[in-house]
Design a protein around this motif. Sequence first.
Motif, PDB file in Angstrom:
ATOM      1  N   UNK A 139      18.864   0.936  -0.536  1.00 52.54           N
ATOM      2  CA  UNK A 139      17.291   0.944  -0.498  1.00 52.54           C
ATOM      3  C   UNK A 139      17.609  -0.646   0.472  1.00 52.54           C
ATOM      4  N   UNK A 140      16.057  -1.161   0.549  1.00 52.91           N
ATOM      5  CA  UNK A 140      15.853  -2.671   0.879  1.00 52.91           C
ATOM      6  C   UNK A 140      15.943  -3.432   0.373  1.00 52.91           C
TER       7      UNK A 140
ATOM      8  N   UNK B 159      11.265   6.518  -2.994  1.00 53.28           N
ATOM      9  CA  UNK B 159      10.792   7.332  -4.236  1.00 53.28           C
ATOM     10  C   UNK B 159       9.475   5.857  -4.510  1.00 53.28           C
ATOM     11  N   UNK B 160       8.512   6.341  -5.509  1.00 51.90           N
ATOM     12  CA  UNK B 160       7.899   5.222  -6.016  1.00 51.90           C
ATOM     13  C   UNK B 160       7.718   4.643  -6.246  1.00 51.90           C
ATOM     14  N   UNK B 161       9.241   4.684  -7.936  1.00 51.85           N
ATOM     15  CA  UNK B 161       9.492   3.770  -8.115  1.00 51.85           C
ATOM     16  C   UNK B 161      10.581   2.702  -7.295  1.00 51.85           C
ATOM     17  N   UNK B 162      10.740   2.976  -6.834  1.00 52.96           N
ATOM     18  CA  UNK B 162      11.982   1.897  -5.629  1.00 52.96           C
ATOM     19  C   UNK B 162      11.141   1.214  -4.785  1.00 52.96           C
ATOM     20  N   UNK B 163       9.476   1.837  -3.710  1.00 52.69           N
ATOM     21  CA  UNK B 163       8.717   1.379  -3.379  1.00 52.69           C
ATOM     22  C   UNK B 163       8.789  -0.706  -3.364  1.00 52.69           C
TER      23      UNK B 163
ATOM     24  N   UNK C 137      21.145   4.243  -2.925  1.00 52.91           N
ATOM     25  CA  UNK C 137      19.604   5.430  -3.295  1.00 52.91           C
ATOM     26  C   UNK C 137      20.698   6.678  -3.189  1.00 52.91           C
ATOM     27  N   UNK C 138      19.868   8.056  -4.282  1.00 54.62           N
ATOM     28  CA  UNK C 138      20.463   9.006  -5.105  1.00 54.62           C
ATOM     29  C   UNK C 138      21.058   9.715  -3.600  1.00 54.62           C
ATOM     30  N   UNK C 139      21.997  10.617  -4.096  1.00 55.59           N
ATOM     31  CA  UNK C 139      22.711  11.042  -2.761  1.00 55.59           C
ATOM     32  C   UNK C 139      21.929  12.051  -2.106  1.00 55.59           C
ATOM     33  N   UNK C 140      21.094  12.629  -2.546  1.00 58.71           N
ATOM     34  CA  UNK C 140      20.257  13.207  -2.195  1.00 58.71           C
ATOM     35  C   UNK C 140      19.395  12.691  -1.080  1.00 58.71           C
ATOM     36  N   UNK C 141      19.206  11.942  -0.851  1.00 55.11           N
ATOM     37  CA  UNK C 141      18.266  10.769   0.112  1.00 55.11           C
ATOM     38  C   UNK C 141      17.843  10.963   1.323  1.00 55.11           C
ATOM     39  N   UNK C 142      19.420  11.286   2.185  1.00 52.72           N
ATOM     40  CA  UNK C 142      19.810  11.194   3.410  1.00 52.72           C
ATOM     41  C   UNK C 142      19.063  12.369   3.825  1.00 52.72           C
TER      42      UNK C 142
ATOM     43  N   UNK D  18       0.637  -1.358   0.005  1.00 47.85           N
ATOM     44  CA  UNK D  18       0.001  -0.373  -0.176  1.00 47.85           C
ATOM     45  C   UNK D  18       0.581   1.274   0.568  1.00 47.85           C
ATOM     46  N   UNK D  19      -0.285   2.748   0.296  1.00 43.02           N
ATOM     47  CA  UNK D  19       0.766   3.521   0.192  1.00 43.02           C
ATOM     48  C   UNK D  19       1.873   3.978   1.067  1.00 43.02           C
ATOM     49  N   UNK D  20       1.161   2.894   2.240  1.00 43.14           N
ATOM     50  CA  UNK D  20       2.049   3.566   3.307  1.00 43.14           C
ATOM     51  C   UNK D  20       3.201   2.578   3.650  1.00 43.14           C
ATOM     52  N   UNK D  21       3.566   1.689   2.680  1.00 47.29           N
ATOM     53  CA  UNK D  21       4.275   1.149   2.945  1.00 47.29           C
ATOM     54  C   UNK D  21       5.493   1.442   2.066  1.00 47.29           C
ATOM     55  N   UNK D  22       5.564   2.670   1.883  1.00 42.62           N
ATOM     56  CA  UNK D  22       6.922   3.499   1.448  1.00 42.62           C
ATOM     57  C   UNK D  22       7.507   3.705   2.218  1.00 42.62           C
ATOM     58  N   UNK D  23       6.961   3.971   3.164  1.00 38.93           N
ATOM     59  CA  UNK D  23       7.594   4.613   5.369  1.00 38.93           C
ATOM     60  C   UNK D  23       8.795   3.697   4.947  1.00 38.93           C
ATOM     61  N   UNK D  24      10.156   4.119   5.570  1.00 50.09           N
ATOM     62  CA  UNK D  24      10.789   3.432   6.130  1.00 50.09           C
ATOM     63  C   UNK D  24      12.127   3.843   7.582  1.00 50.09           C
ATOM     64  N   UNK D  25      11.944   2.869   8.277  1.00 51.15           N
ATOM     65  CA  UNK D  25      12.794   3.445   8.965  1.00 51.15           C
ATOM     66  C   UNK D  25      14.339   3.025   8.937  1.00 51.15           C
ATOM     67  N   UNK D  26      15.199   3.680   9.150  1.00 52.27           N
ATOM     68  CA  UNK D  26      16.610   3.752   8.966  1.00 52.27           C
ATOM     69  C   UNK D  26      17.512   3.070   9.989  1.00 52.27           C
TER      70      UNK D  26
END
Length: 317
Positions: A188-189, A213-217, A194-199, A152-160
């Motif tokens: 990523x998982x 990002x949606x394309x990575x989920x 991930x892109x340099x700017x992700x952090x 689901x869209x909620x599973x784009x959420x991540x912990x680090x």
Amino acid sequence: MKLVFSAMKDEGPDVLEWVCYQRAVGFDEVLVYTNDCTDGSDDLLDALQAAGLVHHRRHSVLGQDLAPQDAAARLMIDDPVYRRATWALWADADEFLLPLTVPDVPALVTALEDRAADAMALPWRNFGSSGHVDVPEGLVIENFSKSSAELTRMERTFKCLFRTSNQIEQLFAHRPIWFAGAKVRMVAQDLSPLPDEAAGRIKENGRPDELLPREIKKRPRVAQINHYPVKSLRQFLLKRTRRSGLGNKGRFADGYLNRFDINEAERTEIHRFAPAVRAMMTEALAGPAVREAHSAAVRLRDERVARTDPAQISREG
């Protein structure tokens, strides 16, 4: 040293399973800050600390403007247990890191170090009530095994899961905030970069962005966070009587169930850790202090959930 740390309030007898799971999955140390508990879970954590299973810190947020998690984060970053960690993860009381293609946390960290990574985005897999209205006996990780069939869209959420360093300015419940200009290699998982700017991504409210990002989920997962935000419906009703860790008073309104109480598919990958968790819980409960504190927390939880009325639940909103 690999550390899992958390901020908690009124998590009741589930604290014991959560602490034992973190040990079973391979974390070396467990650090928990509690604030203003009313259900004995802080007493249970004190007993678990005396048994050598956790480091427990009590503090209070009464009269403060800070959200409970933010208040704890300010203390955690200078805590000596955190300061000696090499890798760390903030996991809430309803979150369990699950290695999927590696056996445990040490193996996952080795995979990250082999790739010279500084952090890994671990996405949620959300689990619903699995048909439970009343509190079932047994383990959370076994009782609540149903989730959505598709992400689901909620599973784009991540912990680090991240490498501790002096480049970290602040801690946050989903991921650290690194100093501006810090060079952070984040994966990523599936362990792909991930892109340099992700952090450095920040949301409009000034908090760090914790969405993939949606394309990575939908990429394959080496590991994930099993998230149990509902548990039984009575437990959900009890949960929403307290302020959320982010200070959102209306966060657990009925519409929350529309997003999280989805029970379409059975997922049992985490069950492989159940025997070790159960054995560790049995050993801990052999100690009188832990046994008494846990029993007291069970009694108080049961008294409180008995006063809830699942018939009042509406899924609108």
